[in-house]
Structure formats: structure tokens, C-alpha cells
Design an enzyme around this catalytic site. Structure first.
Site: not given
Ligand code: HPA
Length: 285
Positions: A245, A120, A90, A68, A37, A92-93, A221-222, A259
Site C-alpha cells: 500500500n 509487507a 510480532h 500468517h 503477511s 504488537y501481539e 511492523m516486522s 490489513h
Molecule cells: N504501515 C505499517 N506497516 C505496514 C504497512 C503500513 O502502511 N503496510 C504493510 N505493513
């Protein structure tokens, strides 16, 4: 999402995808690179690029997530031939992990021996700051522990064994190159364990404290499905997370993860990540 209905690919399916890619490029890449990401701009650094859209490749999943792009960029970076995934799919998609990891086996059939994965991630280790890079030294596969492993289903012996080891999922040699390179360039490179969760909801504070307690330094998440499939077929793997973050561990803190924040910080880290990756790629034999 045309591949959603098919649970397991055959060896011939992977070959069809690989044959198509081969027919669209003059290059023979040895290194695979997956851009996470906000990290898509890195593909602009690739010279002599042959670009192939995912939607044109047989069986390829194509992602619809903001941030993406969905294409292969095959060309030169730091003197090496790379096949770059500008964007990934992903869990989740709605994809199965078999779909998400198809590109890895296609890379294998094209002759790729080294895979570099980026993503990310949210920082859990309290020493981390947003904007840091983290070298992944190991992972926690929460999606896998819940029963979803990309290797579930008939094992394709052509790629690897039924029960592959994950004791060194991240190549010690590549970890060494990354450490050395970061030091040479004066780039701060954190190290840690990446926890893979399904998403798409971000974690609750209780979940973050749990992940911290079990040894996670970052969460995302990847990446882990791709790393498992790459190890299964004998590739050397290196992973770098951009800590976009800092995760929220206290209830009612008033803080939120978004996001947009992930994409914004991801963008800011790109120049440093490019510098680091160029120098690492140069070292790979
Ligand atoms: N949690 C899960 N996936 C993420 C995060 C997060 O804080 N930041 C970027 N991808």
C-alpha cells in the site's frame, strides 16, 4: 502464548528447540526464509517438505494474525535446502523481541548461514507504487530507539558479541545478487530504507511525513528484530519488502490503510516474488 512470561532464553533453551526440529526433519537447511503477511503461498513451492508446527516446538512463539500460518517448512527450492517460516510473530501481539527472534537462533544452531527476510510494507518513497518489490538496503529501528532491542539482556557469547556492528546489516553480496537477478528477469526491484515501527495502528499522516523526512522509503511492523539477531550470530542477510500500500501523508485525504488491502496486494505480488527468490536462491553458494 506460553513463552510470554519468560524474558530471556538460555543457550540450552535454543538447543532444546533446535534438537526438536532436527528430530523432525531429514534435511539440513543452509538458507532461512521468513515469509511476511500474505506471502505464505510461497511455501507451497518447497519440494520434499517436512512441516513442523510452531506450537509443537519447545519455546517457539506462535502467531495468531490472519494471513500468517504458523509452521516451519523445510525442503528444497531451486536446488537449495531451505528452512522457511510460514508466518512470524510480532511485537504488537505482546511478545518480547527475544521471543520473536528465537527462531533465528534455532536456525543458526541447525546450520543456517544465510537469512532471507520478506515482509509487507507501506510505501513512503513517492516513486513507489503498490505492488512493487523493494530490496531493503538499510533500516531505521524505531522500536529499538525506544529501548526494545532483541539483544537486550544477558549476552550469549556463543551466538555473538555484546555490541555487534550493524554497519552492513544487509549483505552487500546478496544485495548484488538481488540487483543482478532482477535485471536478468526484467523485474522492477526498488531499493530503500525500511523503517520498523511497533504497530498495530497504522501511521498518522504526520508520522509518515516524519518518516519520509528522516530517510525511510517504506514502513512496516516486522523484520528488523530478526535481522539484528541474524547479524549478531554472523548470518548473511537479505531483505525484500512487498509494497502492499502507499502510505497516506495528507490529513483528511479520505484514504485509509487496511490489513485487507495489505493481504490482497501481498497475494498479487507473490508470483513475482517467487520468481525473483528462486533465481536469487540459485545463486547463493
Ligand atoms: N504501515 C505499517 N506497516 C505496514 C504497512 C503500513 O502502511 N503496510 C504493510 N505493513
Amino acid at each position: 502464548m506460553t513463552t510470554r512470561s519468560k524474558d530471556f532464553f538460555t543457550y540450552e533453551n535454543y538447543q532444546e528447540a533446535a534438537d526438536f526440529v532436527r528430530s523432525k526433519t531429514r534435511h539440513q537447511p543452509k538458507i532461512g526464509l521468513i515469509l511476511g503477511s500474505g506471502l505464505s503461498p510461497l511455501a507451497d513451492e518447497i519440494d520434499q517438505a517436512d512441516i513442523i508446527r510452531y506450537q509443537d516446538i519447545p519455546h517457539f512463539p506462535h502467531s495468531g494474525v490472519v494471513g500468517h500460518a504458523g509452521q516451519l517448512v523445510i525442503g528444497k527450492l531451486a536446488g537449495q535446502m531451505l528452512i522457511t517460516m510460514q508466518g512470524r510473530s510480532h511485537f504488537y501481539e505482546g511478545y518480547l523481541l527475544q521471543h520473536i527472534t528465537l527462531p533465528i537462533r534455532v536456525m543458526k544452531l541447525l546450520g543456517v548461514t544465510t537469512l532471507i527476510v520478506t515482509n509487507a510494507a507501506g510505501g513512503i518513497n513517492t516513486n513507489f507504487e503498490a505492488g512493487n518489490l523493494m530490496l531493503i538496503i538499510d533500516h531505521l529501528n524505531f522500536v529499538g530507539n525506544g529501548g526494545h532491542n532483541p539483544l537486550r539482556g544477558p549476552n550469549l557469547e556463543e551466538f555473538g558479541p555484546r555490541f555487534p556492528s550493524m554497519a552492513q546489516a544487509y549483505s552487500p553480496q546478496l544485495v548484488g545478487y538481488a540487483r543482478q537477478t532482477a535485471q536478468e528477469l526484467g523485474i522492477t526491484l526498488r531499493e530503500g530504507v525500511y523503517a520498523y515501527v511497533a504497530g498495530p495502528s497504522f501511521e498518522t499522516p504526520a508520522e509518515i511525513r516524519f518518516l519520509s523526512a528522516v530517510g525511510a522509503d517504506a514502513v512496516g511492523m516486522s523484520t528488523v528484530p530478526e535481522v539484528i539477531v541474524a547479524n549478531h550470530c554472523g548470518m548473511a542477510v537479505m531483505g525484500i519488502s512487498s509494497i502492499t500500500n502507499i502510505t497516506i501523508r495528507e490529513l483528511h485525504s479520505g484514504l485509509e490503510t487496511s490489513h485487507e488491502e495489505v493481504l490482497e496486494t501481498g497475494k498479487k505480488i507473490v508470483p513475482q516474488l517467487i520468481q525473483l527468490l528462486r533465481a536469487i536462491v540459485e545463486k547463493i553458494e
